[in-house]
Design an enzyme around this catalytic site. Structure first.
Site, PDB file in Angstrom:
ATOM      1  N   GLY A  18       0.829  -1.203   0.000  1.00 49.25           N
ATOM      2  CA  GLY A  18       0.000   0.000   0.000  1.00 49.25           C
ATOM      3  C   GLY A  18       0.859   1.246   0.000  1.00 49.25           C
ATOM      4  N   GLY A  20       1.704   3.366  -2.434  1.00 47.06           N
ATOM      5  CA  GLY A  20       1.551   4.325  -3.514  1.00 47.06           C
ATOM      6  C   GLY A  20       1.162   5.724  -3.068  1.00 47.06           C
ATOM      7  N   ARG A  21       0.727   5.861  -1.813  1.00 49.10           N
ATOM      8  CA  ARG A  21       0.268   7.167  -1.343  1.00 49.10           C
ATOM      9  C   ARG A  21       0.224   7.156   0.182  1.00 49.10           C
ATOM     10  NH1 ARG A  21      -6.168   6.674  -3.031  1.00 49.10           N
ATOM     11  NH2 ARG A  21      -6.638   4.874  -1.710  1.00 49.10           N
ATOM     12  N   ASP A  68      -2.813  -6.337  -6.004  1.00 46.50           N
ATOM     13  CA  ASP A  68      -4.050  -6.192  -5.241  1.00 46.50           C
ATOM     14  C   ASP A  68      -3.918  -7.077  -4.006  1.00 46.50           C
ATOM     15  OD1 ASP A  68      -6.569  -6.246  -4.142  1.00 46.50           O
ATOM     16  OD2 ASP A  68      -7.611  -6.764  -5.997  1.00 46.50           O
ATOM     17  N   SER A 149      -4.357   1.212  13.558  1.00 39.84           N
ATOM     18  CA  SER A 149      -5.293   2.327  13.480  1.00 39.84           C
ATOM     19  C   SER A 149      -5.731   2.678  14.891  1.00 39.84           C
ATOM     20  CB  SER A 149      -6.503   1.896  12.640  1.00 39.84           C
ATOM     21  OG  SER A 149      -7.608   2.752  12.815  1.00 39.84           O
ATOM     22  N   TYR A 161     -13.928  -3.192   9.890  1.00 43.30           N
ATOM     23  CA  TYR A 161     -12.632  -2.522   9.994  1.00 43.30           C
ATOM     24  C   TYR A 161     -12.092  -2.623  11.417  1.00 43.30           C
ATOM     25  CZ  TYR A 161      -9.080   1.117   9.390  1.00 43.30           C
ATOM     26  OH  TYR A 161      -7.889   1.801   9.331  1.00 43.30           O
ATOM     27  N   ALA A 164     -10.947  -6.165  12.102  1.00 43.74           N
ATOM     28  CA  ALA A 164      -9.707  -6.465  11.408  1.00 43.74           C
ATOM     29  C   ALA A 164      -8.512  -5.815  12.092  1.00 43.74           C
ATOM     30  CB  ALA A 164      -9.801  -6.005   9.956  1.00 43.74           C
ATOM     31  N   LYS A 165      -8.668  -4.552  12.480  1.00 39.92           N
ATOM     32  CA  LYS A 165      -7.543  -3.847  13.101  1.00 39.92           C
ATOM     33  C   LYS A 165      -7.261  -4.361  14.512  1.00 39.92           C
ATOM     34  CE  LYS A 165      -6.338  -1.095   9.736  1.00 39.92           C
ATOM     35  NZ  LYS A 165      -5.027  -1.250   9.073  1.00 39.92           N
TER      36      LYS A 165
END
Length: 262
Positions: A18, A20-21, A68, A149, A161, A164-165
């Protein structure tokens, strides 16, 4: 940064998923600045090319892998690229994350949205780590940094979310226990509100029935410092955890978040 402080990752090879930004880009460039060769992955070639150029300009060596992370073979591809291009992997930053889309309401939502978010944020980190760990064990050295997070420690987002975190914290701790005898450390680095493209105050405002200005003000109020951090503020901690100086830190959940919801 003074030249005397540079080079703590010289000779090391890092993978940043991840990348790219946002936070991934900032960490990749930060590690390049410290002399690392960095493989960055995301789904967008143009973004990756820009980050690789930044890594090269910072003094490292960058490589781009379009992948991906929600696909198992793609999730493993950046590690394989590091081994093919540089012959080793020393640092893995599992930064991929976000929402898979769909309806996440626990009453009316679809199970696919929950499972997709779990796969993107948690299962992908396991796949990538599993690909890297045998090589780290053979070297007798390795660093895994999972990007968590504010939702890794409290109820702060959708059910999928947050689950998962929170799961990423469990993965971090158990992997740290399993890999410590082999010279490998595993930690979870948690941002709070951070100025990335994923923070969309128009969308957040619509979901809460408030104005975008109020949504942004609420985000500022969530932290003791009353501000939203820049992605670059996460990079120094990631560099420390990746370096020899961070060798005594493992199994930890470390926040760089301006004092999020203290």
């Amino acid at each position: 940064m003074p030249a005397a402080d540079r080079g703590v990752l010289k000779g090391r090879v890092a993978v940043v998923t991840g990348g790219g930004r946002g936070i991934g880009r900032a960490i990749a460039v930060g590690m390049g600045h410290e002399g690392a060769s960095v493989v960055v992955s995301s789904r967008t070639q143009g973004q990756l090319d820009a980050v690789v150029a930044e890594v090269d300009d910072a003094g490292g060596r960058g490589r781009a892998v379009v992948a991906d992370a929600s696909d198992e073979d793609d999730a493993r591809a950046p590690v394989r690229a590091a081994l093919a291009d540089f012959g080793r992997i020393d640092v893995l930053v599992n930064n991929v994350g976000g929402s898979s889309g769909g309806n996440h309401d626990p009453f009316s939502g679809d199970a696919g949205a929950f499972m997709g978010t779990l796969r993107l944020n948690l299962i992908s980190a396991f796949w990538t780590s599993q690909e890297a760990l045998p090589h780290m064990r053979e070297q007798g050295h390795g660093r895994i940094i999972n990007i968590g997070s504010g939702a890794s420690k409290r109820a702060a987002a959708s059910v999928g979310y947050t689950a998962a975190k929170h799961g990423l914290v469990g993965l971090t701790k158990q992997l740290a226990m399993a890999t410590a005898p082999h010279g490998i450390t595993v930690n979870c680095l948690c941002p709070g509100w951070t100025n990335t493209s994923l923070v969309d105050f128009e969308r957040l405002a619509a979901a809460k029935g408030i104005s975008p200005a109020q949504a942004e003000a609420d985000a500022h109020a969530d932290s003791a410092q009353r501000r939203i951090l820049a992605p670059e503020e996460l990079a120094p901690m990631a560099v420390l955890l990746a370096s020899e100086a961070g060798g005594g830190i493992t199994g930890q959940v470390i926040s760089v978040d301006g004092g999020y919801r203290l």
